[in-house]
Design an enzyme around this catalytic site. Structure first.
Site: not given
Ligand code: NAG
Ligand code: NAG
Ligand code: NAG
Ligand code: NAG
Ligand code: NAG
Ligand code: NAG
Ligand code: NAG
Ligand code: NAG
Ligand code: NAG
Length: 817
Positions: A506, A511, A513, A528, A625
């Protein structure tokens, strides 16, 4: 001519006052006429005649002396105005204060409590107008004081409440409107029925309640204690019951006022820089503050949709009405109580205590005695500690329906409510009390057994390779029934994602892919795969993941579980079919799918999610973030923040040997964070401001390009703002179809969020308030945009589609510019 003379004499008196301090008092031989004023000794308050708003009437009042805008804090003749400038204030030798108006008629008077030889009327530095014995002028024994007759404003040191010996009642009543100081129907004071608490009433309707005073504050405003401006107390003993506050710093001006037009209680503090009053707080401040909104036995939770929920183990009385958002009938027990054969209790954590009208308190009982007493009385429906300090003491009980409970995410009070025995929590330790030795032996045997069983089970489990295991510990089960954090097997995840195939990727998140996957049962997930550098141990990782999983809010992406094998660490999330916000707003054609109404909903959702992270969740997470690609959209375009808790958990200093790393993304980082590595909730607010600008303009802050000017999106927005054409910032199609005042408001808020100085930026709770109201906003100051000039463009930002995110910059790079 007469007026001239008057003002001339007033001038003389003022000049006179510089050398003598006489002008804060009058004695029976003197009087104060229209045009003259008394000024308190330190010059902070002034007493005189004034004309409110656009009215032509004259009133005697007290206002702040040394600020430019007249702010009246007390009025004598609220109901009987003076129609000309004939007003005259005097104190008679008996101590009676008399205010005369036209034709020498008395428009207002008040009598002192006792007769003294030589009374004087004095305006004190606190803004209190008092009658004292002139012979004993240092005495604090006032024969009369204006603080006993408050109007709409509560000043520091004023008591709002009852003198229980005389029944004398001090309460606030709002001005009818800004032209008319006569009392409106909005009032605020202590109510004595049941257990005393503060109540704001509109007419005869209870409009807002403070909740019980629990020693540490009112249960309806749990984290107010830590505010920087004022300290407060609620005194309740045989002689009096009142609320009072004091300023922490005497040189800060702060007042508390009722506002009839807005039907709210507001607190303002004076901002010397802008020379304006700044709204500090407002009550009721959210939907759930409205008294009794969810009906009997309802529980109002701003984080749920709909906000009105039934208390645990209760159901709507009329489903039909409840379904049509009519909460007035409230909820009833799932299972009927049976007082004779024994009921029990369950804990409702973190709430505002219910209306105290039908309550009873005892300051001495402990919680156990409280429970026993409540159990004995069949109409007792709930109990809790009266004082939550030092582990809790005292007892408060409620009889009949529980009204006006509000759910907090943290800092609220625990309430124990009565339910039928079959639904009750098991009482923790009744048996142990019987015979300690026997109990100990049994406990030891049990313990041994548990250990043996556990070992056996574990062996077996390891052999059987179970599909998933529940790492949620037992203690959480009753509180978080819905929180099942699963541990996924690597094989399962690999199968779901087709062995992490490129086709299923995606994107590249902060942190590592992210892959799309479909579990065997058809559920779609997002996986993740964390970069391998993390040196965290297994247990630390699990604990952190459990903490993140506890963060649950409708504007946060839900963590379903994790996968740990060897040094592989993965997080499994719910899958968001509409991907991330950046794939819409920065795309020429897809951006049309988000009209202004949708965008505004998205903005509000992000704000609520962030507020939850900052304030309401147990952990107080700073995201670090926040950006468009970290806001995902579900099938109904509801925004959900992702990657929260990551910086805390995985982005800290455990990243190899390299400390001093800044986790974040260029173009979203607050200056103080990018440069000094200082992060706070206000750096998230900065990122939120940028995100807002991007949502409104449809352009990226970073890589923004304007043919006529240099600089980034913030500079562009600031320039347009200063040029008085802020709406030029917004995407054209939004301006054509959107609600312009909302768009403008959002631009305004975004500029407040990106201000250079963190202290100037609003908190997320103010942002949420600002988004939801039409109150005037402060003017934004210089934004912090100076760090995003060309040199930084040459970064190493990896990634494929610009949505890439984490850039680690060492501080030296930034200082070099
Ligand atoms: C003042 O007194 C005069 C004469 O007694 C009367 O005509 C007038 O109406 C009075 N004015 C007010 C405001 O009472
Ligand atoms: C008001 O009182 C003053 C002083 O006592 C007197 O001189 C004046 O005539 C009175 N005015 C009226 C309208 O009664
Ligand atoms: C004193 O003034 C207040 C209002 O300012 C009024 O409510 C009260 O009745 C007055 N008391 C007396 C004795 O006149
Ligand atoms: C004011 O109080 C004093 C002392 O209690 C009393 O003598 C006097 O009559 C009172 N005056 C009025 C107008 O009530
Ligand atoms: C009530 O609040 C509004 C908005 O905050 C403000 O404009 C207005 O002046 C206030 N009214 C009074 C009487 O203070
Ligand atoms: C009640 O509290 C006030 C303020 O703390 C105190 O001055 C007063 O003496 C107390 N009264 C009693 C009876 O304790
Ligand atoms: C009180 O506030 C003033 C003005 O804001 C400030 O200069 C002063 O340092 C403050 N004092 C304390 C003790 O914080
Ligand atoms: C109310 O809503 C629930 C859940 O949406 C539904 O199951 C129920 O049938 C509805 N009841 C009525 C009376 O509308
Ligand atoms: C329960 O408490 C209420 C309120 O204090 C009281 O009126 C009632 O008599 C009590 N009932 C019993 C059975 O003790």
């Amino acid at each position: 001519m007469a007026m001239d003379l008057l003002s001339f004499s007033a001038c003389l008196l003022i000049i006179f006052s510089k050398s003598s301090t006489a002008l804060d008092t009058i004695s029976p031989s003197q009087s104060l006429t229209d045009g003259m004023t008394l000024v308190s000794n330190d010059g902070s308050f002034e007493l005189g005649f004034f004309t409110p708003g656009s009215s032509k009437n004259r009133f005697l009042g007290i206002w702040y002396k040394n600020i430019p805008m007249q702010t009246v804090v007390w009025v004598a003749n609220r109901i009987n105005p003076i129609y000309d400038s004939s007003g005259l204030l005097k104190i008679e030798s008996t101590g009676k204060i008399v205010l005369q108006g036209q034709n020498n008629t008395t428009v207002w008077s008040n009598n002192s409590t006792e007769v003294v030889q030589n009374p004087i009327l004095q305006l004190l530095d606190s803004g209190n107008l008092v009658v004292k014995d002139g012979k004993d002028s240092n005495s604090e024994n006032y024969l009369w004081q204006s603080f006993d007759y408050p109007t709409d404003t509560m000043l520091p040191g004023m008591k709002i409440g009852f003198d229980l010996r005389t029944g004398f009642h001090r309460r606030l009543a709002a001005w009818k409107n800004s032209d008319d100081p006569s009392p409106g129907d909005l009032t605020y004071g202590v109510e004595l029925e049941g257990t005393p608490e503060m109540v704001l009433r509109k007419g005869s309707v209870k409009y807002y309640r403070s909740g019980l005073w629990n020693g540490d504050g009112f249960s309806g405003t749990p984290n107010l204690r830590s505010n920087p401006i004022f300290d407060y107390d609620f005194v309740w003993n045989e002689t009096e019951v009142y609320y009072i506050y004091f300023l922490k710093n005497k040189s800060v001006m702060s007042r508390f006022v009722l506002n009839q037009t807005e039907s709210v209680r507001q607190r303002y503090t004076w901002n010397p820089e802008t020379q304006t009053w700044k709204l500090f707080s407002i009550m009721p401040s959210d939907y759930c503050d409205r008294c009794g909104l969810c009906g009997p036995n309802g529980n109002c939770d701003n984080n749920k949709l709909p906000s009105c929920q039934c208390l645990k183990k209760f159901r709507p009385k009329s489903l039909e009405r409840w379904n049509s958002s009519d909460w007035s009938e409230g909820c009833v027990h799932n299972k009927p109580l049976n007082c004779q054969s024994g009921d029990g209790f369950i804990t409702i954590a973190q709430v505002k205590t219910p209306d105290t009208t039908n309550s009873w308190v005892n300051k001495i009982m402990n919680l156990k005695e409280c429970r026993a007493r409540c159990l004995q009385n069949c109409s007792c429906m709930a109990y809790t500690n009266l004082d939550v300090r030092n582990g809790g003491s005292g007892c408060a009980m409620w009889f009949g329906d529980l009204i006006d409970i509000k759910q907090f995410q943290s800092d609220g009070q625990d309430l124990y409510i009565r339910v039928s025995a079959s639904e009750a929590e098991l009482s923790k330790k009744p048996k142990v009390m019987l015979a300690v030795t026997i109990a100990t032996v049994i406990a030891m045997l049990l313990g041994l057994c548990v250990v043996v069983c556990y070992v056996c089970k574990r062996r077996k489990k390891l052999k059987d390779e179970p599909e998933d295991r529940n790492v949620n510990d037992k203690e959480n089960q009753d509180q978080n029934e819905d929180m099942d954090l699963a541990v996924f097997e690597l094989a399962m995840v690999a199968q779901a994602t087709e062995a992490f195939s490129f086709n299923n990727k995606l994107g590249e998140g902060g942190f590592g892919p992210v892959y799309k996957g479909i579990l065997a049962n058809g559920q779609e997930i997002a996986v993740k795969r964390l970069s391998k550098s993390s040196g965290q141990g297994l247990n630390e990782f699990k604990n952190e993941v459990k903490l993140i999983a506890k963060l649950q809010h409708r504007n946060l992406v839900r963590l379903l579980g994790c996968c740990i094998q060897g040094d592989e660490r993965m997080l499994v999330y719910e899958y968001m079919p509409n991907r991330s916000l950046d794939s819409f707003i920065f795309d020429q054609t897809r951006s049309k799918a988000l009209n202004w109404c949708r965008r505004f909903q998205i903005i509000c959702g992000i704000a609520r999610g962030l507020l939850y992270l900052h304030q309401d969740s147990r952990l107080r997470i700073i995201h670090r973030d926040l950006k468009a690609s970290n806001v995902l959209l579900d099938s109904e375009m509801n925004p959900k923040i992702s990657d929260f808790g990551m910086a805390r958990t995985f982005g800290g200093d455990q990243t190899e040997a390299n400390t001093n790393r800044v986790v974040g993304t260029y173009g979203y980082m607050a200056p103080e964070y990018a440069i000094d590595g200082l992060f706070s909730v206000k750096s998230d607010v900065f990122s939120f401001g940028i995100l807002l600008l991007e949502i409104i303009s449809g352009r990226k802050n970073r890589g923004f390009y304007d043919p006529n000017h240099s600089g980034n999106l913030i500079e562009h927005a600031w320039r347009l703002w200063k040029e008085g054409r802020p709406l030029d910032l917004a995407d054209d199609f939004l301006v054509e179809t959107g609600n312009l005042s909302e768009v403008l408001r959002c631009i305004h808020i975004s500029l407040l969020c990106v201000q250079q100085h963190p202290e100037g930026r609003p908190t997320m709770s103010s942002v949420v308030l600002m988004l939801g109201s039409e109150n005037e906003l402060p003017q934004p100051k210089q934004p912090g945009f100076l760090f995003y000039k060309k040199p930084l463009e040459a970064d190493t930002s990896s990634g494929n589609d610009g949505s890439s995110s984490r850039n680690e910059i060492s501080i030296s790079v930034l200082e070099a510019r």
